[in-house]
Design a protein around this motif. Structure first.
Motif, PDB file in Angstrom:
ATOM      1  N   VAL A   1      47.653  35.668  48.793  1.00 47.02           N
ATOM      2  CA  VAL A   1      47.449  36.719  49.788  1.00 47.02           C
ATOM      3  C   VAL A   1      47.299  36.051  51.151  1.00 47.02           C
ATOM      4  O   VAL A   1      46.630  35.013  51.277  1.00 47.02           O
ATOM      5  N   SER A   2      47.916  36.644  52.171  1.00 46.46           N
ATOM      6  CA  SER A   2      47.860  36.059  53.517  1.00 46.46           C
ATOM      7  C   SER A   2      47.221  37.029  54.505  1.00 46.46           C
ATOM      8  O   SER A   2      47.246  38.249  54.303  1.00 46.46           O
ATOM      9  N   HIS A   3      46.678  36.452  55.555  1.00 50.15           N
ATOM     10  CA  HIS A   3      46.093  37.247  56.633  1.00 50.15           C
ATOM     11  C   HIS A   3      46.211  36.466  57.939  1.00 50.15           C
ATOM     12  O   HIS A   3      46.077  35.238  57.958  1.00 50.15           O
ATOM     13  N   VAL A   4      46.479  37.183  59.041  1.00 52.94           N
ATOM     14  CA  VAL A   4      46.593  36.568  60.362  1.00 52.94           C
ATOM     15  C   VAL A   4      45.332  36.906  61.162  1.00 52.94           C
ATOM     16  O   VAL A   4      45.039  38.074  61.411  1.00 52.94           O
ATOM     17  N   TYR A   5      44.590  35.865  61.523  1.00 49.92           N
ATOM     18  CA  TYR A   5      43.399  36.033  62.355  1.00 49.92           C
ATOM     19  C   TYR A   5      43.812  35.951  63.821  1.00 49.92           C
ATOM     20  O   TYR A   5      44.482  35.003  64.232  1.00 49.92           O
ATOM     21  N   THR A   6      43.420  36.939  64.609  1.00 53.50           N
ATOM     22  CA  THR A   6      43.791  36.976  66.029  1.00 53.50           C
ATOM     23  C   THR A   6      42.701  36.407  66.932  1.00 53.50           C
ATOM     24  O   THR A   6      42.882  36.343  68.150  1.00 53.50           O
ATOM     25  N   LYS A   7      41.575  36.019  66.323  1.00 60.53           N
ATOM     26  CA  LYS A   7      40.495  35.403  67.093  1.00 60.53           C
ATOM     27  C   LYS A   7      40.032  34.151  66.350  1.00 60.53           C
ATOM     28  O   LYS A   7      39.998  34.127  65.113  1.00 60.53           O
ATOM     29  N   SER A   8      39.702  33.115  67.116  1.00 64.78           N
ATOM     30  CA  SER A   8      39.146  31.918  66.497  1.00 64.78           C
ATOM     31  C   SER A   8      37.694  32.173  66.111  1.00 64.78           C
ATOM     32  O   SER A   8      37.029  33.051  66.667  1.00 64.78           O
ATOM     33  N   GLY A   9      37.189  31.412  65.147  1.00 63.78           N
ATOM     34  CA  GLY A   9      35.808  31.583  64.705  1.00 63.78           C
ATOM     35  C   GLY A   9      35.662  31.285  63.225  1.00 63.78           C
ATOM     36  O   GLY A   9      36.564  30.749  62.574  1.00 63.78           O
ATOM     37  N   THR A  10      34.480  31.638  62.672  1.00 62.37           N
ATOM     38  CA  THR A  10      34.160  31.426  61.266  1.00 62.37           C
ATOM     39  C   THR A  10      33.964  32.795  60.607  1.00 62.37           C
ATOM     40  O   THR A  10      33.216  33.636  61.128  1.00 62.37           O
ATOM     41  N   TYR A  11      34.597  33.014  59.465  1.00 67.67           N
ATOM     42  CA  TYR A  11      34.630  34.340  58.863  1.00 67.67           C
ATOM     43  C   TYR A  11      34.237  34.280  57.384  1.00 67.67           C
ATOM     44  O   TYR A  11      34.509  33.293  56.688  1.00 67.67           O
ATOM     45  N   THR A  12      33.588  35.368  56.935  1.00 72.48           N
ATOM     46  CA  THR A  12      33.238  35.562  55.516  1.00 72.48           C
ATOM     47  C   THR A  12      34.210  36.562  54.922  1.00 72.48           C
ATOM     48  O   THR A  12      34.336  37.684  55.410  1.00 72.48           O
ATOM     49  N   VAL A  13      34.876  36.173  53.856  1.00 73.10           N
ATOM     50  CA  VAL A  13      35.903  37.005  53.230  1.00 73.10           C
ATOM     51  C   VAL A  13      35.334  37.599  51.933  1.00 73.10           C
ATOM     52  O   VAL A  13      34.731  36.891  51.120  1.00 73.10           O
ATOM     53  N   THR A  14      35.520  38.912  51.743  1.00 74.73           N
ATOM     54  CA  THR A  14      35.028  39.624  50.563  1.00 74.73           C
ATOM     55  C   THR A  14      36.206  40.195  49.786  1.00 74.73           C
ATOM     56  O   THR A  14      37.086  40.841  50.375  1.00 74.73           O
ATOM     57  N   LEU A  15      36.205  39.963  48.477  1.00 71.27           N
ATOM     58  CA  LEU A  15      37.234  40.523  47.595  1.00 71.27           C
ATOM     59  C   LEU A  15      36.557  41.418  46.556  1.00 71.27           C
ATOM     60  O   LEU A  15      35.623  40.985  45.874  1.00 71.27           O
ATOM     61  N   VAL A  16      37.017  42.661  46.454  1.00 70.73           N
ATOM     62  CA  VAL A  16      36.563  43.587  45.414  1.00 70.73           C
ATOM     63  C   VAL A  16      37.738  43.812  44.465  1.00 70.73           C
ATOM     64  O   VAL A  16      38.788  44.322  44.876  1.00 70.73           O
ATOM     65  N   TYR A  17      37.550  43.426  43.204  1.00 72.86           N
ATOM     66  CA  TYR A  17      38.615  43.546  42.208  1.00 72.86           C
ATOM     67  C   TYR A  17      38.179  44.519  41.120  1.00 72.86           C
ATOM     68  O   TYR A  17      37.046  44.466  40.629  1.00 72.86           O
ATOM     69  N   GLY A  18      39.073  45.443  40.749  1.00 75.26           N
ATOM     70  CA  GLY A  18      38.779  46.417  39.710  1.00 75.26           C
ATOM     71  C   GLY A  18      39.800  46.359  38.590  1.00 75.26           C
ATOM     72  O   GLY A  18      40.974  46.054  38.823  1.00 75.26           O
ATOM     73  N   ASN A  19      39.339  46.663  37.371  1.00 70.57           N
ATOM     74  CA  ASN A  19      40.238  46.671  36.212  1.00 70.57           C
ATOM     75  C   ASN A  19      40.584  48.077  35.744  1.00 70.57           C
ATOM     76  O   ASN A  19      41.083  48.276  34.644  1.00 70.57           O
ATOM     77  N   GLY A  20      40.299  49.088  36.574  1.00 74.64           N
ATOM     78  CA  GLY A  20      40.568  50.469  36.200  1.00 74.64           C
ATOM     79  C   GLY A  20      39.378  51.159  35.586  1.00 74.64           C
ATOM     80  O   GLY A  20      39.371  52.387  35.455  1.00 74.64           O
ATOM     81  N   PHE A  21      38.361  50.382  35.173  1.00 74.51           N
ATOM     82  CA  PHE A  21      37.130  50.945  34.651  1.00 74.51           C
ATOM     83  C   PHE A  21      35.997  50.813  35.670  1.00 74.51           C
ATOM     84  O   PHE A  21      35.248  51.744  35.913  1.00 74.51           O
ATOM     85  N   CYS A  22      35.874  49.631  36.266  1.00 71.64           N
ATOM     86  CA  CYS A  22      34.867  49.374  37.283  1.00 71.64           C
ATOM     87  C   CYS A  22      35.334  48.175  38.090  1.00 71.64           C
ATOM     88  O   CYS A  22      36.462  47.703  37.919  1.00 71.64           O
ATOM     89  N   SER A  23      34.487  47.677  38.996  1.00 67.09           N
ATOM     90  CA  SER A  23      34.926  46.621  39.907  1.00 67.09           C
ATOM     91  C   SER A  23      33.856  45.549  40.049  1.00 67.09           C
ATOM     92  O   SER A  23      32.696  45.752  39.711  1.00 67.09           O
ATOM     93  N   ASP A  24      34.278  44.381  40.561  1.00 69.84           N
ATOM     94  CA  ASP A  24      33.391  43.260  40.825  1.00 69.84           C
ATOM     95  C   ASP A  24      33.674  42.765  42.243  1.00 69.84           C
ATOM     96  O   ASP A  24      34.808  42.863  42.730  1.00 69.84           O
ATOM     97  N   THR A  25      32.644  42.248  42.900  1.00 69.80           N
ATOM     98  CA  THR A  25      32.768  41.765  44.283  1.00 69.80           C
ATOM     99  C   THR A  25      32.511  40.267  44.324  1.00 69.80           C
ATOM    100  O   THR A  25      31.567  39.778  43.696  1.00 69.80           O
ATOM    101  N   PHE A  26      33.361  39.548  45.091  1.00 66.90           N
ATOM    102  CA  PHE A  26      33.220  38.101  45.221  1.00 66.90           C
ATOM    103  C   PHE A  26      33.244  37.718  46.696  1.00 66.90           C
ATOM    104  O   PHE A  26      34.083  38.203  47.465  1.00 66.90           O
ATOM    105  N   VAL A  27      32.291  36.876  47.060  1.00 64.18           N
ATOM    106  CA  VAL A  27      32.236  36.311  48.414  1.00 64.18           C
ATOM    107  C   VAL A  27      32.095  34.805  48.266  1.00 64.18           C
ATOM    108  O   VAL A  27      31.112  34.321  47.679  1.00 64.18           O
TER     109      VAL A  27
END
Length: 970
Positions: free
Chosen positions: A557-583
């Motif tokens: 997966v790609s993303h273009v950051y338009t500002k310099s700095g330090t960032y925290t990325v969050t991913l929420v993944y679901g299997n169709g029943f419920c979801s989990d969050t990862f940081v």
């Protein structure tokens, strides 16, 4: 042998203290008990154990050898006292060795962790021919100061006995006595006056003992209750008198009000306080006040049992056993005993006024030989032990289905409802707490099947919603806490589906502003909902719109950051029943870079195309590079011109699609890029042809015209003419789409032809290609009274028309196929009534790629009745019948009256009749039955005027009336 329970009590923390014995191969909670080396023993090793309120073993002492612990008492300070009898060299009590036949009774005191304070014993040196367990402490009680009062027995007539190393000669004739130790186990006094058995204490320090008739001194044919003060002095007696000495006092206790409860066994009448009680077989439960006056009594009806009471409670618990099929107590009955049972144990809860709260029946297949015990803890829960096998209790099977092993089972029953129900979550576990509002705090535990601990604490919420990482079977325990600290537990086993696990890795440790930053998705799940599928939600931490997608995983997966700095990325993944969050703990670091961008004067034009490129970048740029060349899947493929100035001009002389790439290098070394596509088109001419794909009429009368995209076209001009008259051609729209809806026409009256021309970006047009000409459908009723359809042909597909499909509207407004035609006409021989019938025609191209529908054509829907004014019934077959001709009529009734008001004809005719061609029709006739032939009573009527009256019913259920005159002329 198998383990069995002698006594159990509940301490002030809700724990259960149990005393009993076990054999060589016995186990507790599925764990093998310690082995012992007393092969000569008839019974086994004694144990003292402590369990928490959930039934988990806290500690167990098995070091007492063959000493039989028979009674337990717990002081108000929380210390444990126990008593019993026995002797062996393996005992930690240093008893005389076996087989000396010396007997030892003992009383011990330990703390709540099982650490021993002291043990006191007595030994008699009366020699008996065999080893016996009849000697020992009969019963004991502990007061609030932890003084110990006990009754004891030495079988036979002992020469002397030893208590704490002090010798007492010739104790009693029967070997029974009453004694007292202080809280340290020091001997205080000994009373040998009356031979007492069971023992109870009240809150004033008085003792209540009873002596059965065969041990009673100076009282004949009676059983007595003796009342002593705390110095051992007898102060009062209560006599149970019976003629045949068949009254046995089994149990005595007191409540918090110092009232006395006596449980007795009798199979004969007996007298108490001057009143005779009639009892053939069974037990009685009495409540007495401190003056020995009877407050109430209950006839229990079983041959033996015991009673217990928690001094803080308002209830008394009764346990009995026997062989009756049904037991009645205080107006309540137990259920019948199952057919495979040999006996039953009865448990009852009785309030202090003698009212039975409930009575429960425990049935068993094998009796182990001991009266079941029931006790209550401080929280109102009650505990029962079962020394049987294949037990049925309160609708449950306890102790397993195997009827062969015999052992003890302790069961806990809650006084307050606690529980939960499964919300049937397909992901993790969702349990709704159904416990009563009296519980205010909750703890949820999970463990594997077979784990003997309470498990791992997973939540402290009222309801449980928990995601487990893997598919597994778990035992879930709910521990509920009341405001006073009392707890209850309940548990169940669940097969839990595995939860989704979100995760990612950053491919690089840092990235550049305006350059794609890449993530490797490591999310996974054991189970995926096939109906819903997987889902992903990315929050890149820079305030931009989140990235969401479903079903298919993107490994990168790609993303273009338009500002310099330090960032925290969050991913929420679901299997169709419920979801989990990862940081991720590693944050994304973006360093500064120039923002790319440029403008081009023209991105679409005809050959030759001259463009101006103007730099639009933002930020510091160290170097510009532009690459210009043909666009392809590989951006660097083919010959490219390289230009290294911020802005420039460029000329394209050959038609095609080109791309201009901009590459910017910033001071940090980051390279950013941008690109623009240039479309250079050839010039259109009249030799180029633009075709109509199809023209079709929808059910509302609108014509839909479709065509395909013409390469290089910027707009389209659509023309129309009517029928075949090309002189009426007119421009009806200019558009840049490939579809148009024409609603300014009447496709039921005319056929319309459409053609189109494409315009390039320079104002040049193509010529006219193939037209699209609509189908105009019409119809009429033919000579056979059938629907005859005709239509104009569709034009102008390259391969022509394959065939025409005729569609007729069914009730419900849907059109269904009734036939096919290769020409432009069709006779509907299936319909029975053309009244209101509607049709469409569908043309299909030879390559089956295109279809076109005609307009909707409907026959008139108004019912009609045609009535002649004269008929000539002269037999020449011309106009011989008088009959109405009907259209849209289901049936009709006709009556004829002559001038004398006589009815000369009446008949009801159902339609449709059959036409002369044999086809079903809407009207007409085929025999004289369809009308009046001028006859009346077998004779032709005279010429003249007659009155007719016709009543008809149409297909919509409407009634139509016609009346008038008809001339009969022969």
């Amino acid at each position: 042998m198998a383990p069995y329970i002698r006594d159990m009590k509940a301490d002030n923390e809700g724990n259960i203290i149990v005393a009993g014995e076990y054999g060589l191969n016995d186990s507790l909670n599925r764990k093998q008990l310690p082995k012992f080396n007393y092969s000569y023993l008839q019974r086994g090793i004694s144990f003292l154990a402590k369990f928490d309120t959930a039934g988990h073993l806290l500690w167990m002492d098995t070091t007492m050898g063959v000493y039989s612990i028979q009674h337990i008492e717990i002081s108000s300070k929380g210390d444990y006292f126990f008593s019993g009898s026995g002797a062996d060299t393996g005992s930690t009590f240093n008893c005389p060795p076996h087989p000396s036949n010396n007997s030892t009774g003992f009383i011990g005191k330990c703390d709540r962790n099982g650490r021993m304070y002291w043990i006191r014993k007595y030994i008699d040196y009366h020699v008996r021919p065999a080893y016996s367990y009849d000697e020992g402490i009969l019963n004991f009680k502990v007061d609030s100061m932890e003084n110990v009062y006990f009754t004891a027995q030495i079988p036979g007539i002992p020469d002397f006995m030893v208590i704490n190393a002090t010798k007492y000669p010739n104790v009693t004739d029967s070997g029974r006595f009453l004694a007292k130790f202080d809280s340290t186990g020091k001997f205080v006094w000994l009373n040998t006056g009356i031979n007492n058995d069971q023992l109870a204490l009240d809150g004033l320090g008085n003792m209540y003992c009873f002596a059965n008739y065969h041990h009673t001194v100076n009282i004949v044919n009676a059983t007595v209750v003796n009342k002593y003060n705390n110095k051992g002095t007898l102060i009062k007696q209560l006599v149970f008198d019976s003629a045949d000495k068949n009254v046995t006092l089994a149990e005595i206790t007191t409540d918090k009000f110092d009232d006395i409860y006596i449980y007795m066994i009798s199979n004969t009448d007996f007298t108490l306080n001057g009143y005779t009680y009639h009892n053939k077989l069974g037990t009685y439960l009495f409540k007495l006040d401190t003056g020995f006056n009877v407050v109430w009594s209950l006839n229990c009806g079983l041959p033996g049992g015991t009673i217990s009471i928690n001094k803080e409670s308002d209830y008394l618990y009764l346990s009995e056993y026997g062989y009756q099929s049904q037991i009645n107590l205080g107006g309540q009955s137990t259920q019948n005993v199952p057919g495979d049972s040999i006996g039953n144990a009865i448990f009852a809860k009785i309030n202090l006024n003698g009212k039975v709260a409930w009575i429960k029946n425990s049935t068993y297949s094998k009796l182990f030989g001991y009266i079941p015990i029931i006790i209550e803890d401080k929280c109102g829960n009650f505990f029962a032990d079962f020394n049987f096998s294949k037990i049925h209790f309160d609708g449950l099977n306890i102790g397993g289905a195997n009827p062969n092993p015999v052992g003890s089972v302790i069961a806990r029953f809650s006084s307050d409802s606690i529980g939960f129900v499964n919300q049937n979550s397909s992901c993790g576990l969702s349990l709704k707490n159904t416990s009563k509002p009296i519980f205010i705090h909750f703890q949820w535990y999970a463990k594997d099947v077979g784990d003997t601990t309470i498990g791992k604490l997973i939540a402290t919420t009222k309801d449980l919603n928990y995601l487990f990482p893997h598919k597994h079977k778990y035992i879930i325990t709910l521990l509920a806490v009341k405001s006073g600290g009392c707890t209850n537990t309940v548990q169940d086993t669940f097969n839990v589906a595995g939860s989704p696990v979100a995760g990612y890795n950053a491919i690089d440790t840092q990235g550049c502003q305006y350059v794609q930053f890449l993530f490797s998705d490591t999310s996974h799940a054991d189970t995926i909902n096939a109906a819903i599928g997987q889902s992903w939600y990315w929050d890149f931490g820079d305030g931009s719109a989140p990235l969401t997608y479903v079903q298919t995983k993107r490994p990168v997966v790609s993303h273009v950051y338009t500002k310099s700095g330090t960032y925290t990325v969050t991913l929420v993944y679901g299997n169709g029943f419920c979801s989990d969050t990862f940081v991720s703990q590693k944050k994304v670091v973006i360093i500064p870079a120039p923002k790319p961008g440029f403008s081009v004067s023209d991105t679409l034009g005809c050959v030759p195309l001259n463009v101006s490129v103007t730099d639009g970048s933002v930020g510091q740029v160290s170097k510009w590079v532009y690459l210009v060349g043909a666009a392809s899947a590989n951006a660097m493929a083919g010959k490219r011109d390289s230009i290294k100035s911020p802005s420039f001009s460029y000329s394209f002389s050959v038609p095609g699609v080109y791309i201009i790439h901009q590459y910017l290098t910033g001071p940090t070394g980051c390279v950013t890029e941008d690109s623009v596509l240039i479309n250079v088109t050839p010039v259109f001419s009249n030799m180029d042809k633009m075709d109509i794909a199809d023209a079709t009429v929808d059910t509302t009368g609108i014509v839909d015209i479709n065509w395909t995209v013409y390469p290089g076209a910027t707009s389209y001009d659509l023309y129309r003419y009517t029928d075949n008259d090309t002189s009426t051609s007119a421009l009806i729209t200019q558009t840049n789409t490939t579809i148009y809806q024409d609603n300014s026409i009447d496709p039921g009256r005319h056929s319309y032809a459409y053609f189109i021309k494409a315009e390039d970006g320079c104002g040049h047009f193509t010529g006219q290609g193939r037209i699209g000409k609509t189908i105009k459908l019409s119809g009429f009723e033919n000579g056979d009274l059938l629907s005859q359809l005709v239509w104009t042909p569709y034009k102008d597909w390259p391969g022509g028309v394959s065939n025409y499909k005729i569609l007729r509207e069914d009730p419900g407004s849907s059109f269904k196929s009734i036939g096919n035609a290769n020409d432009t006409s069709f006779e509907d021989m299936q319909t029975q009534d053309i009244y209101g019938e509607c049709y469409r025609v569908m043309a299909t191209s030879n390559d089956s790629a295109q279809i076109s529908f005609s307009n909707v054509f409907c026959f008139s829907n108004a019912p009609q009745i045609f009535i002649p004014d004269i008929f000539t019934p002269n037999g020449d077959t011309l106009n011989d019948l008088f009959t109405p001709v009907c259209m849209g009529i289901k049936e009709w009734n006709m009556t004829i009256i002559n001038r004398w008001d006589e009815k000369v004809y009446e008949k009801t005719i159902p339609l449709p009749l059959t036409s002369s061609s044999g086809q079903a029709s809407q009207g007409g006739f085929a025999s004289p039955a369809a009308g009046w032939d001028g006859m009346f009573k077998g004779i032709i009527c005279p010429n003249g005027v007659y009155i007719y009256y016709i009543k008809a019913l149409d297909y919509n259920g409407n009634t139509i009336i016609r009346q008038g005159k008809i001339m009969l002329q022969q």
